[in-house]
Scaffold this motif. Sequence first.
Motif, PDB file in Angstrom:
ATOM      1  N   TYR A   1      -3.878  -0.019 -10.848  1.00 18.17           N
ATOM      2  CA  TYR A   1      -5.061   0.817 -10.572  1.00 18.17           C
ATOM      3  C   TYR A   1      -4.615   2.200 -10.127  1.00 18.17           C
ATOM      4  O   TYR A   1      -5.178   3.212 -10.524  1.00 18.17           O
ATOM      5  CB  TYR A   1      -5.933   0.255  -9.452  1.00 18.17           C
ATOM      6  N   LEU A   2      -3.620   2.204  -9.254  1.00 18.01           N
ATOM      7  CA  LEU A   2      -3.164   3.478  -8.689  1.00 18.01           C
ATOM      8  C   LEU A   2      -2.538   4.354  -9.753  1.00 18.01           C
ATOM      9  O   LEU A   2      -2.758   5.563  -9.799  1.00 18.01           O
ATOM     10  CB  LEU A   2      -2.169   3.209  -7.564  1.00 18.01           C
TER      11      LEU A   2
ATOM     12  N   PHE B   1       5.254   2.510  -7.322  1.00 16.45           N
ATOM     13  CA  PHE B   1       4.211   1.627  -7.859  1.00 16.45           C
ATOM     14  C   PHE B   1       4.726   0.837  -9.054  1.00 16.45           C
ATOM     15  O   PHE B   1       4.430  -0.350  -9.199  1.00 16.45           O
ATOM     16  CB  PHE B   1       2.981   2.441  -8.272  1.00 16.45           C
TER      17      PHE B   1
ATOM     18  N   LEU C   1       6.865  -1.979  -7.800  1.00 18.99           N
ATOM     19  CA  LEU C   1       6.100  -3.050  -7.150  1.00 18.99           C
ATOM     20  C   LEU C   1       5.288  -3.840  -8.176  1.00 18.99           C
ATOM     21  O   LEU C   1       5.157  -5.062  -8.059  1.00 18.99           O
ATOM     22  CB  LEU C   1       5.183  -2.457  -6.075  1.00 18.99           C
TER      23      LEU C   1
ATOM     24  N   LEU D   1      10.325   5.731  -2.390  1.00 16.76           N
ATOM     25  CA  LEU D   1       9.353   6.462  -1.571  1.00 16.76           C
ATOM     26  C   LEU D   1      10.030   7.536  -0.726  1.00 16.76           C
ATOM     27  O   LEU D   1       9.424   8.544  -0.389  1.00 16.76           O
ATOM     28  CB  LEU D   1       8.599   5.495  -0.659  1.00 16.76           C
TER      29      LEU D   1
ATOM     30  N   TRP E   1      -1.892   8.000  -0.971  1.00 16.79           N
ATOM     31  CA  TRP E   1      -1.743   8.865  -2.144  1.00 16.79           C
ATOM     32  C   TRP E   1      -3.077   9.507  -2.513  1.00 16.79           C
ATOM     33  O   TRP E   1      -3.181  10.707  -2.724  1.00 16.79           O
ATOM     34  CB  TRP E   1      -1.196   8.053  -3.311  1.00 16.79           C
ATOM     35  N   TRP E   2      -4.127   8.668  -2.581  1.00 17.45           N
ATOM     36  CA  TRP E   2      -5.412   9.193  -3.036  1.00 17.45           C
ATOM     37  C   TRP E   2      -6.064  10.100  -2.009  1.00 17.45           C
ATOM     38  O   TRP E   2      -6.839  10.983  -2.354  1.00 17.45           O
ATOM     39  CB  TRP E   2      -6.360   8.046  -3.397  1.00 17.45           C
TER      40      TRP E   2
ATOM     41  N   VAL F   1       1.087  -1.973  -0.918  1.00 18.48           N
ATOM     42  CA  VAL F   1       0.684  -1.170  -2.073  1.00 18.48           C
ATOM     43  C   VAL F   1      -0.641  -0.479  -1.777  1.00 18.48           C
ATOM     44  O   VAL F   1      -0.817   0.718  -2.042  1.00 18.48           O
ATOM     45  CB  VAL F   1       0.556  -2.045  -3.338  1.00 18.48           C
TER      46      VAL F   1
ATOM     47  N   GLU G   1       5.824   8.433  -5.805  1.00 12.79           N
ATOM     48  CA  GLU G   1       4.940   7.289  -5.565  1.00 12.79           C
ATOM     49  C   GLU G   1       4.787   6.463  -6.841  1.00 12.79           C
ATOM     50  O   GLU G   1       4.735   5.241  -6.793  1.00 12.79           O
ATOM     51  CB  GLU G   1       3.568   7.747  -5.072  1.00 12.79           C
TER      52      GLU G   1
ATOM     53  N   MET H   1      -2.614  -4.197  -8.529  1.00 14.14           N
ATOM     54  CA  MET H   1      -2.949  -3.153  -7.551  1.00 14.14           C
ATOM     55  C   MET H   1      -2.218  -1.833  -7.852  1.00 14.14           C
ATOM     56  O   MET H   1      -2.854  -0.784  -7.890  1.00 14.14           O
ATOM     57  CB  MET H   1      -2.615  -3.665  -6.142  1.00 14.14           C
ATOM     58  N   PRO H   2      -0.905  -1.856  -8.106  1.00 11.09           N
ATOM     59  CA  PRO H   2      -0.251  -0.587  -8.470  1.00 11.09           C
ATOM     60  C   PRO H   2      -0.772  -0.041  -9.793  1.00 11.09           C
ATOM     61  O   PRO H   2      -0.764   1.176 -10.001  1.00 11.09           O
ATOM     62  CB  PRO H   2       1.224  -0.961  -8.592  1.00 11.09           C
TER      63      PRO H   2
ATOM     64  N   VAL I   1      -0.025   2.459   0.637  1.00  7.20           N
ATOM     65  CA  VAL I   1       0.608   3.621  -0.001  1.00  7.20           C
ATOM     66  C   VAL I   1      -0.398   4.294  -0.935  1.00  7.20           C
ATOM     67  O   VAL I   1      -0.497   5.528  -0.996  1.00  7.20           O
ATOM     68  CB  VAL I   1       1.878   3.202  -0.772  1.00  7.20           C
TER      69      VAL I   1
END
Lengths: 456, 168
Positions: free
Chosen positions: A134-135, A102, A105, A21, B161-162, B154, A98, A131-132, B157
């Motif tokens: 989805y991102l 992700f 993680l 990060l 990000w979004w 998570v 990022e 969760m990561p 962060v």
Amino acid sequence: MSALAWFIPEYLLLAGAFFALFAELIVRREGVAAAAGALFASLAALSALAIGVRPAAFGGVLELDQVSVTVRVVLATLSAVYLLWLAGRGMAPERSREAAAFVLLATLGGMLMVAARDLMVLFVSIELATMPAYLLMGYRRDDEHTLEGALKYFLLSMTTSLVMLYGFSFLFGIAGSTSFAAIAEAPGAGLLGAFSAVFVFVGLLAKMSAAPFHYWAPDAYAGASPASVAFVSTVPKLAGAAVMVRLAVILVPGVPALPTVFAVASLASMLLGNLAAFPQSDVRRLMAYSGVAHTGYMLLALSAGSAAGNAAAIYYTIAYAAPSMAIMLLAAEEGTAVDDFAGLAARRPAAAWTSVVLLLSLVGVPPMVGMFGKLVLFTAALDAGRLALVLVAVAMSVVSAGYYFRVLRAAFFVGGRAERVPRVLPAAVAVALLTAATLALGVFTGPLVRWLTAAF
Amino acid sequence: MSSTVDGIVFLALAFATIGGAVMMLATRNVVHAAFWLLEVMLATAGLYMLLSAEFLALVQVLVYAGSVAVLILFTIMLTLRRREDAIRDFEPGWGAGILAVLFGGALLFAVERFSAQMRPGVMPEVVPDVAAFGEKLFTSWAVPFEIASLVLLVALVGAVWWSGGDGQ
């Protein structure tokens, strides 16, 4: 060595995520974060290998058996290779730091998933792994299709998480404890036990994109950037397969109908996945449906209900993950339509031959690892008397050649654009490593499957 | 505590709970709605205290008033790009209204119909206190507790990000 030290790989991944990060604030160059992440992930893989099998730790909530060790090492290695590719190519048009965090993680979550021996730990680890994801699926934040796909994925995954949690709460009610050992020893609870097991597996099947819970996958994949799909469709899936196997081992004795549930889901996934992949013109959609089909093969091994079947399910998922990730990485370089592969043999012969190896492995042609994966899988299923399903699986493997070869036909026999993407060394090394694994991993089939079988 | 005082406190808390819920629905500003929701949760915690359910009250304050309300406020903060976005039109839906009335009716009916058949609950002699709870949380359940903190990291962060927009 104290139990705290057995989880050094997890600490390394976490440190890598934090470092990623902020890395580009120190060295102002795009890709530094991913490169650092690759370093941390490969250190995690090495340390996981060195730590090896360990007994239950922290009051029995985490344990490193043969399956955990294998999956940990493979997860960390895959994400190291993926981050290496990311360091070269990036997540254009967005920055990649990022994404690197992700990825690390999610890998951390996957590693905890396979080590978990307690429903609470398992659930929070699954959340940490998804969760990561989805991102990453919604990483392009200005693209409406991306966000739509990511939102679909998020909502469906959350809903199925809740269904799974509902099942967990029943399991806790039956056993009076959240620990796997207590649940395995709890007396069979008849209909309630069957309901809770089915709830749990509905949640997991949806996360593994098995039919009939696969509807989110093609839309989510087609909206996301192919580089994200390369990670999300492989690494969390491997952890999910290991968790499915682990829960099946605990729950099948109390719920004898469970292997039949797996068999039905397997049949539906193999048929739907392979037949629906045919008309697709987008590589991401094609791979989404082929992922459904491969989950179907994995479930076939699980429906055998034997130690050999469980080991085969995990081995097969590993054998699927490496070529599948590499194909998506190639699609991220070349373009996401099947037609974008046109003329690949003329402009990038190495990449074209690489895709031959990868796709043949997915079909199951020797000597690639996919063939060995299918071999152990079919053997285990036949030993359990699932002849009809194995015949369907073999027929569907042949059918799958049809749509995989469409990509190859475009690459070799159709003329396409001549200008090629710029050469990037880390990305080339990453794809080459995955291809080498696809070619060579088959050699280790026997020892690896025996080692995995020892866990059950 | 005498029953009169109990009654007055109960009435005050009940008024705070119901009134807060009504205000939450009536306000047009989502930030205000979040704060009214916080007020409802705190008043409910007070009701639990009145029933001597100290642990439940504590969890209510920690989980709902603490994390959930903060989560909602964070979400609002991070997803609204402009101050004006917080103002939403009041859109009462008939469907939702009917559903709410049906749910309330079913609940009332169930309480009326079945409460006589239920055995009255008996409070255990010794209720585990907060110290025992804390000890459990930070010994047996330390691992999931730590993993949960990573999940929140998570999410944080990701929200940044979004919502980060174009400030590359």
